[in-house]
Design a protein around this motif. Structure first.
Motif, short mmCIF file in Angstrom:
data_model
loop_
_atom_site.label_atom_id
_atom_site.label_comp_id
_atom_site.label_asym_id
_atom_site.label_seq_id
_atom_site.Cartn_x
_atom_site.Cartn_y
_atom_site.Cartn_z
N LEU A 96 0.84 -1.22 0.00
CA LEU A 96 0.00 0.00 0.00
C LEU A 96 0.87 1.26 0.00
N PHE A 97 2.14 1.10 0.29
CA PHE A 97 3.04 2.26 0.25
C PHE A 97 3.73 2.31 -1.11
N ASN A 98 3.04 2.89 -2.08
CA ASN A 98 3.58 2.98 -3.43
C ASN A 98 4.17 4.36 -3.69
N TYR A 99 5.34 4.58 -3.16
CA TYR A 99 6.00 5.85 -3.44
C TYR A 99 6.85 5.65 -4.69
N ASN A 100 7.77 6.57 -4.97
CA ASN A 100 8.62 6.44 -6.16
C ASN A 100 9.25 5.05 -6.24
N ASP B 59 8.49 9.83 6.26
CA ASP B 59 7.58 10.97 6.47
C ASP B 59 6.23 10.47 6.98
N HIS B 60 5.77 9.35 6.40
CA HIS B 60 4.49 8.80 6.86
C HIS B 60 4.57 8.34 8.31
N VAL B 61 5.71 7.73 8.66
CA VAL B 61 5.91 7.33 10.05
C VAL B 61 5.78 8.56 10.96
N THR B 62 6.40 9.67 10.54
CA THR B 62 6.29 10.90 11.32
C THR B 62 4.85 11.39 11.39
N LYS B 63 4.15 11.30 10.26
CA LYS B 63 2.74 11.74 10.23
C LYS B 63 1.90 10.95 11.23
N VAL B 64 2.11 9.62 11.26
CA VAL B 64 1.35 8.77 12.18
C VAL B 64 1.65 9.18 13.62
N ASN C 121 -11.73 12.65 7.97
CA ASN C 121 -11.06 12.93 6.69
C ASN C 121 -9.82 12.08 6.49
N LEU C 122 -9.11 11.85 7.56
CA LEU C 122 -7.92 11.00 7.51
C LEU C 122 -8.33 9.57 7.13
N GLY C 123 -9.44 9.12 7.67
CA GLY C 123 -9.97 7.80 7.31
C GLY C 123 -10.29 7.75 5.82
N ARG C 124 -10.95 8.78 5.31
CA ARG C 124 -11.28 8.85 3.88
C ARG C 124 -10.04 8.70 3.01
N LYS C 125 -8.96 9.40 3.41
CA LYS C 125 -7.72 9.34 2.63
C LYS C 125 -7.15 7.93 2.66
N HIS C 126 -7.32 7.23 3.77
CA HIS C 126 -6.80 5.86 3.85
C HIS C 126 -7.67 4.88 3.07
N GLN C 127 -8.96 5.15 3.03
CA GLN C 127 -9.81 4.32 2.17
C GLN C 127 -9.34 4.48 0.72
C1 HEM Z 1 -1.28 9.20 4.54
C2 HEM Z 1 -0.86 4.38 4.29
C3 HEM Z 1 -1.99 4.06 8.98
C4 HEM Z 1 -1.71 8.87 9.35
C5 HEM Z 1 -1.11 7.93 4.05
C6 HEM Z 1 -0.79 7.58 2.68
C7 HEM Z 1 -0.64 6.23 2.63
C8 HEM Z 1 -0.90 5.71 3.95
C9 HEM Z 1 -0.28 5.38 1.40
C10 HEM Z 1 -0.65 8.60 1.53
C11 HEM Z 1 0.77 8.92 1.24
C12 HEM Z 1 1.48 9.61 2.39
O1 HEM Z 1 0.99 10.66 2.90
O2 HEM Z 1 2.53 9.12 2.80
C13 HEM Z 1 -1.15 3.87 5.54
C14 HEM Z 1 -1.21 2.45 5.87
C15 HEM Z 1 -1.53 2.37 7.19
C16 HEM Z 1 -1.67 3.73 7.68
C17 HEM Z 1 -0.96 1.30 4.89
C18 HEM Z 1 -1.76 1.16 8.04
C19 HEM Z 1 -2.46 0.11 7.64
C20 HEM Z 1 -2.04 5.34 9.49
C21 HEM Z 1 -2.36 5.67 10.85
C22 HEM Z 1 -2.28 7.01 10.96
C23 HEM Z 1 -1.92 7.54 9.65
C24 HEM Z 1 -2.70 4.66 11.94
C25 HEM Z 1 -2.52 7.90 12.15
C26 HEM Z 1 -3.21 7.54 13.22
C27 HEM Z 1 -1.55 9.39 8.08
C28 HEM Z 1 -1.51 10.80 7.78
C29 HEM Z 1 -1.41 10.90 6.39
C30 HEM Z 1 -1.38 9.54 5.87
C31 HEM Z 1 -1.57 11.96 8.77
C32 HEM Z 1 -1.35 12.17 5.56
C33 HEM Z 1 -2.77 12.52 5.11
C34 HEM Z 1 -2.81 13.80 4.31
O3 HEM Z 1 -2.09 13.89 3.29
O4 HEM Z 1 -3.58 14.69 4.69
N1 HEM Z 1 -1.18 6.76 4.81
N2 HEM Z 1 -1.43 4.60 6.66
N3 HEM Z 1 -1.78 6.49 8.79
N4 HEM Z 1 -1.46 8.67 6.92
FE1 HEM Z 1 -1.44 6.64 6.78
#
Ligand code: HEM
Length: 147
Positions: free
Chosen positions: A39-43, A60-65, A88-94
């Motif tokens: 699911l992490f399809n970066y460059n 960066d995503h690790v930091t975002k989490v 909204n964050l859920g929507r982006k993950h969907q």
């Molecule tokens: C964005 C994957 C869990 C927080 C993203 C993106 C991907 C992704 C592919 C878009 C690219 C990016 O911004 O790097 C996943 C996967 C997860 C997961 C596979 C676990 C199954 C989480 C969790 C959190 C989180 C648990 C926080 C509680 C964020 C944030 C963004 C993001 C803050 C940026 C959204 C934005 O651009 O506004 N995630 N994620 N993610 N994720 Fe996750």
């Protein structure tokens, strides 16, 4: 109450080193469910945990989490104020192909990271406190999947 004290106390040190702790969490996540790597399809595609960890976008995503967890810890008294953000964050993950079922494995990985990092300070009460907060975060994110 007690839950909040346990969470704040344990996050005080962990929150200062977000990336290393987030890396422990995601390494565990990929161990438990390697399919999530795709699911992490970066460059550079994340073909393995090592590929992922050497990708700046992944870190960066690790930091975002970790920043979302930080926000939750800082809003323990008014978690509902994060509702819209989390929906909204859920929507982006969907949109990127995450399913809500994966959040259980993410929760397990979070607890694993806490256990590794806190050692003796990791207790049943502490893990329950974190699980309670995490459940609220996940419930709000999961609303992003509803129509
Ligand atoms: C964005 C994957 C869990 C927080 C993203 C993106 C991907 C992704 C592919 C878009 C690219 C990016 O911004 O790097 C996943 C996967 C997860 C997961 C596979 C676990 C199954 C989480 C969790 C959190 C989180 C648990 C926080 C509680 C964020 C944030 C963004 C993001 C803050 C940026 C959204 C934005 O651009 O506004 N995630 N994620 N993610 N994720 Fe996750």
């Amino acid at each position: 109450g007690k839950d909040k004290e346990l969470i704040r106390g344990s996050w005080e040190s962990l929150g200062k080193n977000k990336v290393p702790h987030g890396v422990i969490m995601f390494s565990r996540l990929f161990e438990l469910d390697p399919a999530l790597l795709s699911l992490f399809n970066y460059n550079t595609n994340c073909g393995s945990t090592q590929d992922c960890l050497s990708s700046p976008e992944f870190l960066d995503h690790v930091t975002k989490v970790m920043l979302v967890i930080d926000a939750a810890v800082n809003h323990l008294d008014d978690l509902h104020s994060l509702e819209d953000f989390l929906l909204n964050l859920g929507r982006k993950h969907q949109a990127v192909g995450v399913t809500t079922q994966s959040f259980a494995v993410v929760g397990e990985s979070l607890l694993y990271m806490l256990q590794c990092s806190l050692g003796q300070a990791y207790t049943a009460a502490l893990s329950q406190a974190w699980l309670n907060m995490y459940s609220i975060v996940v419930a709000a994110m999961s609303r992003g999947w509803a129509k």
